[in-house]
Design an enzyme around this catalytic site. Structure first.
Site, PDB file in Angstrom:
ATOM      1  N   ARG A   1       0.831  -1.210   0.000  1.00  0.00           N
ATOM      2  CA  ARG A   1       0.000   0.000   0.000  1.00  0.00           C
ATOM      3  C   ARG A   1       0.866   1.262   0.000  1.00  0.00           C
ATOM      4  O   ARG A   1       0.487   2.294   0.564  1.00  0.00           O
ATOM      5  CB  ARG A   1      -0.973   0.020   1.201  1.00  0.00           C
ATOM      6  CG  ARG A   1      -1.814  -1.252   1.337  1.00  0.00           C
ATOM      7  CD  ARG A   1      -2.524  -1.638   0.070  1.00  0.00           C
ATOM      8  NE  ARG A   1      -3.290  -2.890   0.198  1.00  0.00           N
ATOM      9  CZ  ARG A   1      -3.931  -3.479  -0.808  1.00  0.00           C
ATOM     10  NH1 ARG A   1      -3.919  -2.940  -2.023  1.00  0.00           N
ATOM     11  NH2 ARG A   1      -4.596  -4.603  -0.609  1.00  0.00           N
TER      12      ARG A   1
ATOM     13  N   GLU B   1      -5.953 -11.956   8.656  1.00  0.00           N
ATOM     14  CA  GLU B   1      -5.620 -12.071   7.226  1.00  0.00           C
ATOM     15  C   GLU B   1      -4.504 -13.082   6.970  1.00  0.00           C
ATOM     16  O   GLU B   1      -3.609 -12.850   6.166  1.00  0.00           O
ATOM     17  CB  GLU B   1      -5.248 -10.694   6.657  1.00  0.00           C
ATOM     18  CG  GLU B   1      -6.422  -9.713   6.724  1.00  0.00           C
ATOM     19  CD  GLU B   1      -6.105  -8.346   6.116  1.00  0.00           C
ATOM     20  OE1 GLU B   1      -4.921  -7.951   6.108  1.00  0.00           O
ATOM     21  OE2 GLU B   1      -7.065  -7.682   5.670  1.00  0.00           O
TER      22      GLU B   1
ATOM     23  N   ARG C   1     -18.434  -7.814   9.888  1.00  0.00           N
ATOM     24  CA  ARG C   1     -17.007  -7.571  10.073  1.00  0.00           C
ATOM     25  C   ARG C   1     -16.747  -6.443  11.062  1.00  0.00           C
ATOM     26  O   ARG C   1     -15.781  -6.499  11.825  1.00  0.00           O
ATOM     27  CB  ARG C   1     -16.372  -7.242   8.717  1.00  0.00           C
ATOM     28  CG  ARG C   1     -14.901  -6.863   8.793  1.00  0.00           C
ATOM     29  CD  ARG C   1     -14.297  -6.672   7.413  1.00  0.00           C
ATOM     30  NE  ARG C   1     -12.981  -6.059   7.502  1.00  0.00           N
ATOM     31  CZ  ARG C   1     -12.227  -5.748   6.451  1.00  0.00           C
ATOM     32  NH1 ARG C   1     -12.657  -6.004   5.219  1.00  0.00           N
ATOM     33  NH2 ARG C   1     -11.040  -5.188   6.622  1.00  0.00           N
TER      34      ARG C   1
ATOM     35  N   ASP D   1     -11.745  -0.708   7.726  1.00  0.00           N
ATOM     36  CA  ASP D   1     -10.348  -0.638   7.292  1.00  0.00           C
ATOM     37  C   ASP D   1     -10.044   0.660   6.562  1.00  0.00           C
ATOM     38  O   ASP D   1     -10.027   0.695   5.320  1.00  0.00           O
ATOM     39  CB  ASP D   1     -10.017  -1.835   6.387  1.00  0.00           C
ATOM     40  CG  ASP D   1      -8.532  -1.907   6.024  1.00  0.00           C
ATOM     41  OD1 ASP D   1      -8.210  -2.488   4.960  1.00  0.00           O
ATOM     42  OD2 ASP D   1      -7.708  -1.386   6.787  1.00  0.00           O
TER      43      ASP D   1
ATOM     44  N   GLU E   1      -4.358   3.626  15.491  1.00  0.00           N
ATOM     45  CA  GLU E   1      -3.631   3.415  14.245  1.00  0.00           C
ATOM     46  C   GLU E   1      -4.365   4.167  13.136  1.00  0.00           C
ATOM     47  O   GLU E   1      -5.495   3.826  12.785  1.00  0.00           O
ATOM     48  CB  GLU E   1      -3.540   1.915  13.893  1.00  0.00           C
ATOM     49  CG  GLU E   1      -2.815   1.659  12.568  1.00  0.00           C
ATOM     50  CD  GLU E   1      -2.731   0.172  12.193  1.00  0.00           C
ATOM     51  OE1 GLU E   1      -2.552  -0.674  13.091  1.00  0.00           O
ATOM     52  OE2 GLU E   1      -2.865  -0.151  10.998  1.00  0.00           O
TER      53      GLU E   1
ATOM     54  N   GLU F   1      -4.318   4.424   0.803  1.00  0.00           N
ATOM     55  CA  GLU F   1      -4.734   3.161   0.192  1.00  0.00           C
ATOM     56  C   GLU F   1      -6.135   3.248  -0.390  1.00  0.00           C
ATOM     57  O   GLU F   1      -6.411   2.692  -1.457  1.00  0.00           O
ATOM     58  CB  GLU F   1      -4.696   2.047   1.247  1.00  0.00           C
ATOM     59  CG  GLU F   1      -5.180   0.694   0.757  1.00  0.00           C
ATOM     60  CD  GLU F   1      -5.133  -0.375   1.848  1.00  0.00           C
ATOM     61  OE1 GLU F   1      -4.628  -0.099   2.964  1.00  0.00           O
ATOM     62  OE2 GLU F   1      -5.602  -1.496   1.577  1.00  0.00           O
TER      63      GLU F   1
ATOM     64  N   HIS G   1     -15.985   0.703   1.332  1.00  0.00           N
ATOM     65  CA  HIS G   1     -15.412  -0.519   0.747  1.00  0.00           C
ATOM     66  C   HIS G   1     -16.004  -0.800  -0.625  1.00  0.00           C
ATOM     67  O   HIS G   1     -16.525  -1.881  -0.881  1.00  0.00           O
ATOM     68  CB  HIS G   1     -15.661  -1.691   1.708  1.00  0.00           C
ATOM     69  CG  HIS G   1     -14.710  -2.847   1.500  1.00  0.00           C
ATOM     70  ND1 HIS G   1     -14.767  -3.693   0.403  1.00  0.00           N
ATOM     71  CD2 HIS G   1     -13.689  -3.293   2.269  1.00  0.00           C
ATOM     72  CE1 HIS G   1     -13.801  -4.618   0.508  1.00  0.00           C
ATOM     73  NE2 HIS G   1     -13.142  -4.391   1.628  1.00  0.00           N
TER      74      HIS G   1
ATOM     75  N   TRP H   1     -14.599  -9.362   1.713  1.00  0.00           N
ATOM     76  CA  TRP H   1     -13.669  -8.648   0.853  1.00  0.00           C
ATOM     77  C   TRP H   1     -14.362  -8.143  -0.411  1.00  0.00           C
ATOM     78  O   TRP H   1     -13.731  -7.558  -1.275  1.00  0.00           O
ATOM     79  CB  TRP H   1     -12.472  -9.538   0.467  1.00  0.00           C
ATOM     80  CG  TRP H   1     -11.437  -9.670   1.567  1.00  0.00           C
ATOM     81  CD1 TRP H   1     -11.448  -9.073   2.792  1.00  0.00           C
ATOM     82  CD2 TRP H   1     -10.263 -10.479   1.524  1.00  0.00           C
ATOM     83  NE1 TRP H   1     -10.341  -9.464   3.518  1.00  0.00           N
ATOM     84  CE2 TRP H   1      -9.596 -10.320   2.758  1.00  0.00           C
ATOM     85  CE3 TRP H   1      -9.697 -11.331   0.568  1.00  0.00           C
ATOM     86  CZ2 TRP H   1      -8.391 -10.982   3.054  1.00  0.00           C
ATOM     87  CZ3 TRP H   1      -8.505 -11.975   0.861  1.00  0.00           C
ATOM     88  CH2 TRP H   1      -7.862 -11.795   2.099  1.00  0.00           C
TER      89      TRP H   1
END
Lengths: 721, 721
Positions: free
Chosen positions: A189, A312, A357, A386, A408, A414, A542, A564
């Site tokens: 990324r 992951e 998720r 994410d 974080e 990304e 997403h 995903w």
């Protein structure tokens, strides 16, 4: 030694400097430390006030601080102050600590240092030994270094230093970059070239960039760096790499920056040949104990480990039937005697779980609250999915009062346009930090959670996934530098204002140019919302292209992992769009405190920017504006693109005000951003229109190509994977 | 506009410039175009002689030339000349062509242009319109550009321009870099970071480095560049990539640089869906015809294709039962109407052949002599194996009088220390170019073969596998810049002296500093032989580590391909060492002309630097010095290392004479080079000692570790593969 400029040389100097810098590719290397000459009246004023420097140095760190001040004064107003042993009648800058300036330590101004802690600093206009002076003070040389950079920032802003009274200490202890750099120098990324770390020629060859990297970070208060990808290669813990990391640590140390490494949980097996990596196995404990002791022989002030486990596909304690706490504590106990910490990531989600998720990290970690040892800090992404263009804050913030949590953020873009789109993230970072968790009633902001004020935790931290690489301008897009900058400034003070930070960055980077700042500051401040609008408005998330995450992909479906795909998140169908996270759906909302639930649970009252994050609504749902949901969605997609168009116009207006090469670069990148924003808008509107069955509102326009055109697009060798 | 420096500002300027350039990582970006201020007396002299500039520009190219002159004068002696329409009484620099300066075209000095050709230039002290002037003349603006750079070089050398009489035209038409850059931006055998081409953001974003790349190349006369790896990805021929290549071509065009691409032979199948890529198949011909026409719509002055076919697994005509000539002609015919060329590589060898690898290219290509169409040029590496530290010239040079042959050198140091070892390759390039093939009797040098003087061929070319990448200093090692430089200078004039070129490079890069040059020139000139000695002395070759080619690996054996092992090449055993290429062995010598055979065939007379290339000799073979072969081998290994030690001392002596960052960089790299040279020496000496059974001669020393230590070394993520 005093050097004076003859004033009519100044234009010549400028010409020479511009002439010598003629190579276009040089632009941007200096980041916000470019020390361009200030306007004459400011220069005259500063030269008088800073004619002499009383700054006895004691170690590598304050020596760096002194050199930085000299370079800055030289560049900004063309004068290197005379170094003195005693304060002059006027115009002396005094820099130091009570121990470096014992003769003055009893002066009134020094009383401030009690509030500074080990990293803080103060900048004061004061009377010292009966004479007026400017003072940069701290308890340690590290604080002096930070104070020096803060002082330079004042000068770059053209601030009035005749009456200064600043005391500043960081609210968060550990302020880190995380580099997702692989050992082959690719950067996961990463869009700014490749990894800065030239492993092959380390430890013998220390690329001068390492020093400039350290300077840049020190100037914004970053005091730690994790060198390698969280998808870690165990080899980084072997002697060959430890000696390379140690060389980097040597370069960074005088800048106050500690080195950390991402540790692969299965290393005892891969490196040690052990049959398992079970955290409760005495052989495994012994292996880590010895490995950590070895690391500290190479790097005596090693910071600790960052760990991605059971996420992951990464190995972790669950592979051995143990918990995250077991795994974290294993490493923590090995690090404890050496003063190191473990940053254990909470970014976990399994598609084998039928659960939303967004709920999984909370479900997995809250039961472990209080079980982590005291040098473990749980590293939590800003939101529960994410790093999407917008996410609500992560429900874990405030939900683990007996544990240490850290933030974080993702600085690398990304999901926000790589190094191609101009997106200022200070607003995104600040939005999360200021969000109220209500975990202890009102004013329980995320910032309060991570700065330790709510828990009293000894270890506080914040990390940013770095956007740096071998690009000459470090970050690929000139404006992406602002995101590195903003992260550092907000890490020091999570309550700082994103606009003030952007203002500082503009002045430090482009010069103290009022009209330029007045034009570009709004541009920066609008840019994140523009990206949200042309990519994922109204709480959508997403929707990006598969794997490489480049461009739109709302049609992504039918993959081995549902979580995903894109359809999993937008759930568009004839009956509506959005993810129901209320009680009638996944009830992810229940993971928040009641006041937060109340804020979001009613679609009529839910803030629109989170609407489809929490609700699945029919296309004709009536928004507060009177529009339907479909119309509002379209409008935002079109607004986002229009904003980029306005950004282009704003930038055009800066022609001649900024370095020509940078002007051209940003202009060209904005043009690509515009095209990509159009592509996002058109692909998403056409895709969702299949379900809404409604026309695009009049006056907005119509996509140039059919949906199939966008669905068929293929991209090769997209960077970052 | 005239700008004058007040002399006492000069030290201040220097301080400012150094101060502003404080960021250490900036060093080296400017290459040999750094335009540092000259000594005062030179400056005074140049300012007088170059006070006025008469240079009407006509296009992008001469505009660039003018700007380059202005920047250079500004940097070198702090004065921008006054631009005039008429020659002054004195001190005018006149620049142009007969068509840009029609009023002067009849002047005597213009008569020289007849000798210049389309790219040549002249620099003269002349009387023009009755007044003394300096003139840079050419037939075209491209020649003017080259002349401007040559003139700047004179100034950087502090040459006396009061009496100049230079006419120069390139001896080779096409002077190219070959970039082994992959589309994912990795660079095969690249050690300077990653690929310069930011494919993802092309065509919209033109990195300013592209312009500086073009400048650097134009300044040394390079006029073409192959953008992608010879292990080609067919995608580069698709519209998505053609538009990116076209953007690069736009940047390069005004610098006189054409773009070429490596073409994958199987593209008709991969891109066109054809069932085969048979060069004689009309559908295949049609595909290439259309594809080439498409390319020319994107890039109207596209140079042509470079092709690696039927080599190391790459697809080619032989997959369809056709010859190299068939394959080359297929592409050549498609390119012909557009003026493009095909550079068809002769780097072929199959392990299924029992024949000596060194013979195979000759065996495969000589029978095809005369069969290639006239826009095909066969690209031949300098030697018959693969860019070893020393190889005899390739037997193909001179052996195909009815074909056009070109040279392929390797600038990137795949076998010569990556970007870690200081190895000046000008001596290697020159050694090959000056080697006499005797194909037309004496004076049939390789240079004469490739410059067309022996064949009269219309297309002449020379290529260098580039050593550039995203490293700020372009080449990884500061001195590796000299190899890019030397390649360009030798491409223009293959008969140039490698020492003169190194002298120029030193003065252009470090400043016109006599003592520095006197110290560093011998260091550079010895460096290649040092590397030969510590790696592969006395004609040994191909002893490097497996796959990554890093470090020594004389033990490499037992691989699927014998011709990729080391033992295949050194054939060390109890009875001796070396590869018998005489009549008693593979008779590779028979591929050379008789005078060359005579030079090498007798081991007593064979030049020692080629001894083990052509002969397998017993360990006690007596060298001309009286030593045994074993003793001579050891001595050279130890000499090589000792030379590096002396290079370190020489470099230490330059402390304070060069930029501090560069000083430190080179010092650190020399230290690594020394360690790696020791490793090469010790591993090889110990390995061969197993067979010689003889002691290392007294006084040389003894390896610190046993052979197993070296054999067990593992290296991870070595760059370049």
């Amino acid at each position: 030694m005093k050097i004076r400029i003859i004033s009519h040389c100044l234009p010549l100097l400028c010409a020479l400097i511009l002439g010598i810098g003629q190579s276009r590719g040089q632009s941007g290397y200096h980041l916000w430390l470019d020390y361009k000459p200030l306007r004459d009246e400011l220069s005259v004023s500063y030269k008088t006030q800073l004619a002499a420097l009383l700054f006895p140095t004691t170690d590598g760190t304050d020596s760096i601080a002194k050199q930085e001040l000299l370079d800055a004064f030289n560049g900004l107003f063309g004068q290197v102050p005379e170094q003195v042993d005693a304060i002059r009648q006027q115009g002396t800058l005094v820099v130091g600590t009570p121990s470096s300036l014992p003769a003055m330590a009893q002066e009134t101004v020094f009383s401030h240092v009690a509030q500074m802690g080990p990293e803080g600093y103060g900048i004061y206009t004061a009377t010292i030994q009966g004479k007026p002076a400017t003072a940069i003070l701290a308890n340690t040389s590290k604080g002096v270094l930070y104070g020096a950079y803060a002082f330079i920032r004042l000068l770059q802003r053209g601030a009035d230093i005749a009456k200064v009274d600043i005391t500043s200490r960081p609210k968060v202890n550990l302020r880190l970059l995380n580099h997702w750099d692989n050992l082959d120098r690719t950067v996961e990324r990463g869009y700014a070239g490749f990894s800065l770390w030239d492993w092959h020629r380390l430890p013998g060859y220390r690329d001068p960039r390492y020093t400039d990297y350290a300077r840049a970070n020190a100037s914004i208060g970053i005091n730690g760096t994790v060198l390698n990808n969280v998808n870690a290669n165990a080899l980084v813990l072997t002697p060959a790499y430890l000696e390379k990391a140690a060389a980097l640590a040597d370069v960074f140390r005088p800048y106050g920056i500690k080195v950390y490494l991402s540790a692969r949980f299965s290393a005892p097996m891969e490196l040690g040949g052990l049959p398992n990596a079970d955290p409760l196995d005495p052989n495994v404990k012994q292996w880590w104990k010895e490995k950590v002791a070895e690391i500290y022989r190479y790097i005596p002030d090693f910071g600790g480990f960052l760990v991605k486990a059971n996420s992951e596909g990464q190995p972790g304690p669950q592979n051995h039937g143990r918990s995250h706490a077991d795994g974290a504590n294993l490493l923590a106990d090995a690090l404890k005697p050496h003063g190191g910490v473990v940053m254990w990531r909470a970014f976990v989600y399994e598609d084998t779980e039928p659960e939303d998720r967004a709920k999984q990290a909370y479900n997995e970690f809250v039961p472990l609250d209080g079980l982590f040892h005291d040098n473990v800090i749980v590293q939590v992404k800003n939101g529960p999915i994410d790093f999407q263009p917008r996410e609500p804050f992560h429900p874990l913030f405030g939900a683990m009062p007996k544990s240490q949590l850290m933030m974080e953020f993702q600085i690398t873009q990304e999901y926000l346009g790589f190094a191609t789109h101009l997106v200022y993230l200070g607003t995104l970072f600040s939005e999360t930090l200021r969000a109220d968790t209500y975990c202890n009633g009102p004013n329980s902001s995320v910032a309060r959670v991570i700065d330790g004020s709510l828990t009293g935790q000894p270890v506080t931290a914040i990390a940013g996934v770095a956007n740096t690489g071998t690009a000459i301008n470090w970050t690929g897009h000139p404006f992406a530098q602002a995101n590195w900058y903003a992260f550092g400034r907000l890490a020091w003070d999570p309550d700082a204002d994103a606009g003030d930070i952007a203002d500082d960055w503009l002045r430090c980077t482009f010069g103290n140019d009022g009209p330029l700042v007045h034009a570009l500051l709004p541009m920066m401040m609008q840019s994140r919302e523009a990206a949200v609008n042309y990519m994922t408005p109204l709480g959508l998330h997403h929707l990006m292209g598969w794997d490489h995450h480049y461009g739109p992909g709302p049609w992504i479906s039918g993959k081995p992992r549902a979580d995903w795909t894109s359809v999993y998140y937008h759930k568009a169908s004839k009956d509506g769009i959005g993810f129901d996270r209320t009680a009638s759906g996944s009830d992810a909302l229940s993971q928040y405190f009641p006041e937060v639930r109340a804020l979001f649970e009613n679609p009529q009252e839910c803030p629109e920017e989170y609407l489809l994050w929490f609700h699945h609504l029919p296309w004709d749902f009536q928004m507060r504006s009177g529009e339907t949901l479909w119309e509002a969605l379209c409008r935002r997609y079109y607004d986002g693109v229009a904003t980029v168009g306005r950004m282009q116009a704003t930038w055009e207006g800066q022609k001649g005000r900024v370095n020509e090469a940078v002007f051209n670069e940003v202009r060209d990148l904005l043009a690509i951003q515009y095209q990509e924003a159009v592509r996002w808008r058109d692909a998403c509107v056409l895709y969702f229109q299949q379900f809404s069955g409604m026309p695009i509102p009049d006056g907005l326009g119509h996509p140039e190509h059919p949906l199939e055109y966008y669905e068929k697009m293929e991209f090769h060798f997209v960077p970052g994977i």
